[in-house]
Scaffold this active site. Sequence first.
Site, short mmCIF file in Angstrom:
data_model
loop_
_atom_site.label_atom_id
_atom_site.label_comp_id
_atom_site.label_asym_id
_atom_site.label_seq_id
_atom_site.Cartn_x
_atom_site.Cartn_y
_atom_site.Cartn_z
N ARG A 226 0.84 -1.19 0.00
CA ARG A 226 0.00 0.00 0.00
C ARG A 226 0.88 1.25 0.00
NH1 ARG A 226 -3.64 -2.40 -1.65
NH2 ARG A 226 -5.69 -2.75 -0.75
N HIS A 274 -1.13 0.74 -9.77
CA HIS A 274 -1.87 -0.15 -8.85
C HIS A 274 -2.55 -1.28 -9.65
CE1 HIS A 274 -4.13 -0.48 -4.78
NE2 HIS A 274 -4.01 -1.67 -5.36
P1 NDP Z 1 -2.22 -11.76 4.32
O1 NDP Z 1 -3.26 -11.26 5.24
O2 NDP Z 1 -2.37 -13.11 3.73
O3 NDP Z 1 -0.81 -11.72 5.05
C1 NDP Z 1 -0.29 -10.61 5.71
C2 NDP Z 1 1.15 -10.87 6.08
O4 NDP Z 1 1.69 -9.64 6.61
C3 NDP Z 1 1.34 -11.94 7.14
O5 NDP Z 1 2.50 -12.69 6.84
C4 NDP Z 1 1.56 -11.13 8.42
O6 NDP Z 1 2.41 -11.75 9.35
C5 NDP Z 1 2.30 -9.93 7.86
N1 NDP Z 1 2.16 -8.77 8.76
C6 NDP Z 1 1.02 -8.12 9.11
N2 NDP Z 1 1.30 -7.10 9.95
C7 NDP Z 1 2.65 -7.12 10.13
C8 NDP Z 1 3.56 -6.33 10.88
N3 NDP Z 1 3.15 -5.31 11.66
N4 NDP Z 1 4.86 -6.66 10.84
C9 NDP Z 1 5.31 -7.70 10.10
N5 NDP Z 1 4.51 -8.49 9.35
C10 NDP Z 1 3.19 -8.19 9.37
O7 NDP Z 1 -2.05 -10.65 3.17
P2 NDP Z 1 -2.07 -10.85 1.59
O8 NDP Z 1 -0.80 -11.52 1.20
O9 NDP Z 1 -3.34 -11.45 1.15
O10 NDP Z 1 -2.09 -9.32 1.09
C11 NDP Z 1 -1.12 -8.39 1.49
C12 NDP Z 1 -1.47 -7.00 0.99
O11 NDP Z 1 -1.18 -6.87 -0.39
C13 NDP Z 1 -2.94 -6.59 1.05
O12 NDP Z 1 -3.34 -6.25 2.36
C14 NDP Z 1 -2.96 -5.40 0.12
O13 NDP Z 1 -2.63 -4.23 0.84
C15 NDP Z 1 -1.85 -5.70 -0.88
N6 NDP Z 1 -2.38 -5.98 -2.21
C16 NDP Z 1 -1.94 -5.20 -3.27
C17 NDP Z 1 -2.39 -5.45 -4.54
C18 NDP Z 1 -1.90 -4.66 -5.70
O14 NDP Z 1 -2.44 -4.83 -6.81
N7 NDP Z 1 -0.89 -3.83 -5.52
C19 NDP Z 1 -3.36 -6.52 -4.82
C20 NDP Z 1 -3.73 -7.28 -3.66
C21 NDP Z 1 -3.26 -7.00 -2.41
P3 NDP Z 1 1.87 -12.70 10.55
O15 NDP Z 1 1.24 -13.86 9.85
O16 NDP Z 1 3.10 -13.03 11.27
O17 NDP Z 1 0.87 -11.88 11.31
C1 OXD Z 2 -6.22 -5.28 -3.26
C2 OXD Z 2 -5.69 -4.30 -4.19
O1 OXD Z 2 -6.20 -5.05 -2.05
O2 OXD Z 2 -6.11 -4.28 -5.35
O3 OXD Z 2 -6.67 -6.33 -3.75
O4 OXD Z 2 -4.80 -3.53 -3.83
#
Ligand code: NDP
Ligand code: OXD
Length: 311
Positions: A226, A274
């Site tokens: 993000r 994005h």
């Molecule tokens: P998940 O919910 O599957 O996983 C999140 C990961 O982040 C976990 O490994 C978690 O660790 C870790 N995490 C969360 N908070 C912290 C922290 N404070 N410090 C360290 N690690 C942390 O997420 P997704 O993989 O499904 O998605 C990730 C993000 O990708 C979405 O939230 C979105 O913002 C972004 N995204 C962007 C897109 C784009 O087109 N650019 C498309 C889709 C998503 P733990 O398990 O140890 O808590």
């Molecule tokens: C998502 C994104 O969160 O598009 O899926 O960023």
Amino acid sequence: MRLIINSGGARAIDDWRSNFQAFAPELEVAGWHEDVDPASVDYALVWEPDPGRLATFPNLKLIISAGAGVDHILADPQWPRHVPIARMITARTQTEMAEFVLTSALMLTRDIKRAVDNQARRHWEFFDAARIAAELRVGIMGLGHLGAASAQLLARVGFQVSGWSRGNSRLEGLPTYAGQAQFGAFLAATDILVCLLPATDSTRGILNAATLSRLPRGACLINAGRGSHMVEQDVLAALDSGQLSQAVLDVFEEEPLPPESALWSHPGIIVTPHCAAIPDRKERARHTAFLIGAHERGEALPNLYDTRRGY
Ligand code: NDP
Ligand code: OXD
């Protein structure tokens, strides 16, 4: 059963309707700005819903985020706390993100931006960027659905991959670091830093001067998490000083990225709009139909927003 949709604007609604016709013909699909009785709305599929609107549907059973992140819903101070939020995570989302990160990492490895910039000036400049994946260490912040899929694909291509999370996530066959205590060691062993964290209070501004200063000099950055993860001025300063050599940025604090942003014209930055992992409407309709069916049958839903974790 009625599903109201705020994703893609009014022009997308016919496409949504024909996709839902294929996967859930019994659903009545309404566009966000259509005049419907609020009490008739059972489900909402949304991206950046206007603040306050979700709270006007008294019988809402489930909010379905049109993306994997839910920050665009939580930004509404009045989102109905009693209604669960399902995140849009499909196998295709994972593949799209993994391939975006791989493409970015390979472009950074071979300094493709420099050749593209030279081409725009019809300028032939030989430069030596003959690094190979196996020589580079990629460190992935966030090892969830998208981070883990990206890590495995990059490792298959030969990159030396490690990951960092709060400590609840593991990567099969690859080293991981956990929490603040191991953040410095993770960064010190990273040539290409990839951010795939969710947007939460604890990840806001995590790509800041202090974090970037702990990377080896000349490291690269890929941010597809993000825009709120990045302190833009710190990223620009790190590029200007040579602490970072290049960055691929897909997400921004303000989107669309304003024309006056310095990020557009920085020679070390590739801007993408994005678009890293946005499954098409067919895929999202298929997944939404699956979620609604499962919810109606009283089954547990995958990937619900967890208020305790904050993502
Ligand atoms: P998940 O919910 O599957 O996983 C999140 C990961 O982040 C976990 O490994 C978690 O660790 C870790 N995490 C969360 N908070 C912290 C922290 N404070 N410090 C360290 N690690 C942390 O997420 P997704 O993989 O499904 O998605 C990730 C993000 O990708 C979405 O939230 C979105 O913002 C972004 N995204 C962007 C897109 C784009 O087109 N650019 C498309 C889709 C998503 P733990 O398990 O140890 O808590
Ligand atoms: C998502 C994104 O969160 O598009 O899926 O960023």
